[in-house]
Design a protein around this motif. Structure first.
Motif, PDB file in Angstrom:
ATOM      1  N   GLU A 185      11.065  -8.855  -7.862  1.00 21.37           N
ATOM      2  CA  GLU A 185      11.523  -8.269  -9.034  1.00 21.37           C
ATOM      3  C   GLU A 185      13.033  -7.769  -8.828  1.00 21.37           C
ATOM      4  N   ALA A 186      13.682  -7.457  -7.799  1.00 24.03           N
ATOM      5  CA  ALA A 186      15.033  -7.066  -7.462  1.00 24.03           C
ATOM      6  C   ALA A 186      15.916  -7.829  -7.396  1.00 24.03           C
ATOM      7  N   ALA A 187      15.746  -9.158  -7.364  1.00 23.86           N
ATOM      8  CA  ALA A 187      16.569 -10.373  -6.836  1.00 23.86           C
ATOM      9  C   ALA A 187      17.506 -10.557  -8.008  1.00 23.86           C
ATOM     10  N   LEU A 188      18.684 -10.722  -7.875  1.00 21.80           N
ATOM     11  CA  LEU A 188      19.902 -10.821  -8.995  1.00 21.80           C
ATOM     12  C   LEU A 188      20.768 -11.909  -8.389  1.00 21.80           C
ATOM     13  N   PRO A 189      21.487 -12.572  -9.161  1.00 18.65           N
ATOM     14  CA  PRO A 189      22.429 -13.518  -8.731  1.00 18.65           C
ATOM     15  C   PRO A 189      23.765 -12.888  -7.766  1.00 18.65           C
ATOM     16  N   GLU A 190      23.811 -13.406  -6.883  1.00 14.27           N
ATOM     17  CA  GLU A 190      24.900 -13.020  -6.008  1.00 14.27           C
ATOM     18  C   GLU A 190      26.185 -12.809  -6.706  1.00 14.27           C
ATOM     19  N   ILE A 210      -1.616 -10.777 -11.472  1.00 20.19           N
ATOM     20  CA  ILE A 210      -2.038 -12.436 -11.682  1.00 20.19           C
ATOM     21  C   ILE A 210      -1.008 -13.342 -11.563  1.00 20.19           C
ATOM     22  N   VAL A 211       0.107 -12.711 -11.146  1.00 18.18           N
ATOM     23  CA  VAL A 211       1.336 -13.765 -10.868  1.00 18.18           C
ATOM     24  C   VAL A 211       0.983 -15.205 -10.073  1.00 18.18           C
ATOM     25  N   HIS A 212       0.297 -15.014  -9.175  1.00 14.66           N
ATOM     26  CA  HIS A 212       0.049 -16.174  -8.416  1.00 14.66           C
ATOM     27  C   HIS A 212      -0.832 -17.066  -9.027  1.00 14.66           C
ATOM     28  N   ALA A 213      -2.078 -16.467  -9.946  1.00 13.32           N
ATOM     29  CA  ALA A 213      -2.992 -17.313 -10.571  1.00 13.32           C
ATOM     30  C   ALA A 213      -2.110 -18.160 -11.711  1.00 13.32           C
ATOM     31  N   LEU A 214      -1.311 -17.365 -12.370  1.00 11.39           N
ATOM     32  CA  LEU A 214      -0.525 -18.134 -13.590  1.00 11.39           C
ATOM     33  C   LEU A 214       0.773 -19.205 -12.720  1.00 11.39           C
ATOM     34  N   GLU A 215       1.060 -18.957 -11.720  1.00  7.22           N
ATOM     35  CA  GLU A 215       1.984 -19.836 -11.244  1.00  7.22           C
ATOM     36  C   GLU A 215       1.070 -21.147 -10.691  1.00  7.22           C
ATOM     37  N   GLU A 216      -0.176 -21.072 -10.174  1.00  2.00           N
ATOM     38  CA  GLU A 216      -0.880 -22.076  -9.932  1.00  2.00           C
ATOM     39  C   GLU A 216      -1.400 -22.950 -11.010  1.00  2.00           C
ATOM     40  N   PRO A 220      -2.205   6.074 -12.056  1.00  2.00           N
ATOM     41  CA  PRO A 220      -2.460   6.226 -10.542  1.00  2.00           C
ATOM     42  C   PRO A 220      -3.494   5.407 -10.223  1.00  2.00           C
ATOM     43  N   GLU A 221      -4.469   4.912 -11.221  1.00  2.00           N
ATOM     44  CA  GLU A 221      -5.539   4.080 -10.899  1.00  2.00           C
ATOM     45  C   GLU A 221      -5.263   2.591 -10.575  1.00  2.00           C
ATOM     46  N   HIS A 222      -4.182   2.106 -11.062  1.00  2.00           N
ATOM     47  CA  HIS A 222      -3.807   0.847 -10.879  1.00  2.00           C
ATOM     48  C   HIS A 222      -2.975   0.714  -9.492  1.00  2.00           C
ATOM     49  N   ASP A 223      -3.718  -0.514  -8.811  1.00  2.00           N
ATOM     50  CA  ASP A 223      -2.983  -0.965  -7.529  1.00  2.00           C
ATOM     51  C   ASP A 223      -1.930  -1.950  -7.839  1.00  2.00           C
ATOM     52  N   LEU A 224      -0.837  -1.703  -8.273  1.00  2.00           N
ATOM     53  CA  LEU A 224       0.121  -2.617  -8.662  1.00  2.00           C
ATOM     54  C   LEU A 224       0.595  -3.454  -7.438  1.00  2.00           C
ATOM     55  N   ALA A 225       0.297  -4.670  -7.276  1.00  2.00           N
ATOM     56  CA  ALA A 225       0.796  -5.628  -6.184  1.00  2.00           C
ATOM     57  C   ALA A 225       2.111  -6.092  -6.481  1.00  2.00           C
ATOM     58  N   VAL A 226       3.102  -5.175  -6.905  1.00  2.00           N
ATOM     59  CA  VAL A 226       4.456  -5.877  -7.178  1.00  2.00           C
ATOM     60  C   VAL A 226       5.116  -6.394  -6.053  1.00  2.00           C
TER      61      VAL A 226
END
Lengths: 247, 247
Positions: free
Chosen positions: B122-127, A186-192, B111-117
């Protein structure tokens, strides 16, 4: 109306005390539509308190300072607030007579104690401030410009806040929505929603309840419009829903 | 060593959540002899967070920021910390592979969730920051200069703090004394103790326990000397005493 809360006391910074005062005040203010913008705990240090009172006094509509009033040497809040506005401490008739009245009541309740209270020290407030009487304790609070000074003892704080609660009001409100969609979906919907409308949307996963709770915050119309839009855009509900997340 | 704690999240400022994270961290740090000098709650607002991270980073030995990391648009802490040091966000191999590993574990559990991560988001951190792996959640924390970024979910915060706890140490300690003398009668002794020795003395009336608890805080030698002096100067004890205050 936006407000900053400053809670004074070494005991908060050492972890001896959970800051329930800040939470209580935040709840009261939110119920009145006020936006709390900062909650800060500082040590019993006159300069540190004065510095933040001055800065927050400029930045926000009002500042609430709680804790560190009274007669022991770690109580420096009243002095610090005076410093922030470059005022002296002074003892008014009203403040002195109120401390004497409270002291007499306490002495009557505890007749075996010989309380060597320095009434003038207890009653001293920044010049030009409005005294706030302390019917649950001894030391008065005060209002100086847009800064409110309250005691740190919860009963005293709560009674004193009630006496001026009507001076705090705002137009901020919130609406809660619930969804069993995983956060990532739901990230995109929250952003929108945040782009389209003048609201913030917080997303709070509640594993026990089996849902993500969304909090839409803004002013009246914006919140309604944004929440209605979100109800269309994602699989969300106005009443709590749940789903077994254990798989 | 002195430290400031910044807890990020609108839910703290609206009173929805009691700031138990700050209290937990303060306790951990105090046990390690670290002086916590500020605890600040700020909204999920990138500029406000960056401003305080920069100021506290200058003023104190270390800053701990907790909350607001992860994938929803109200999670802006990592971006704000990067701003404070004028860095870009970047995805390192270590951080990406760790998020992928955690994601696989979570997918296996659900397993039933299709996580569109969005793994890179998520992994981005300051240089230039050091990633801190999140074995209880998904989003990694990091250390940038003297700023530590931890998750806000208590389980995740506590596990991540444990992984770097040894980086926090100091020589501050405290000793508790107890007295049944009314506060007003010991003011002068407390003042004198603070004048004579490099300590602070907090006085905490505990009506239920029927005593005033004194907390003498400083570094090792000072605390010992000041507490011994106070035991001579006033009717105080190292073990809790009590008296019926009800009259």
């Amino acid at each position: 109306m936006d407000v900053a809360i400053i809670t004074v006391g070494d005991e908060l910074l050492s972890g001896d005390t959970v800051n329930t005062n800040a939470n209580w005040l935040a709840t009261q203010l939110a119920e009145r539509g006020v936006a709390v913008e900062r909650i800060l705990s500082v040590p019993d240090d006159r300069e540190s308190i004065a510095d933040r009172v001055a800065a927050y006094g400029e930045a926000f509509d009002a500042v609430i300072v709680t804790g560190g009033i009274g007669g022991t040497p770690d109580d420096v809040t009243v002095e610090a607030v005076a410093d922030a506005f470059d005022r002296e401490l002074t003892v008014t008739e009203l403040a002195r007579s109120d401390v004497e009245r409270r002291l007499a009541e306490i002495q009557e309740r505890l007749p075996e104690h010989d309380l060597a209270v320095d009434v003038d020290a207890e009653a001293a407030l920044p010049e030009g401030s409005r005294p706030l009487l302390n019917d649950e304790g001894l030391a008065p609070g005060c209002v100086l410009e847009n800064v409110y000074v309250f005691p740190g003892i919860p009963d005293e704080l709560q009674a004193m806040f009630a006496s001026v609660a009507e001076e705090f009001a705002g137009d901020r409100r919130s609406r809660f929505l619930y969804t069993v969609e995983p956060e990532a979906n739901i990230v995109h919907a929250l952003e929108e929603a945040m782009d389209r409308f003048a609201v913030t949307v917080g997303c709070y996963p509640d594993r026990e309840a089996g849902h993500n709770r969304l909090k839409v915050t803004g002013t009246d119309d914006d919140v309604e419009t944004a929440a209605d839009w979100l109800l269309e855009a994602i699989d969300a509900s106005e009443t709590p829903v749940s789903r077994d997340w254990s798989g």
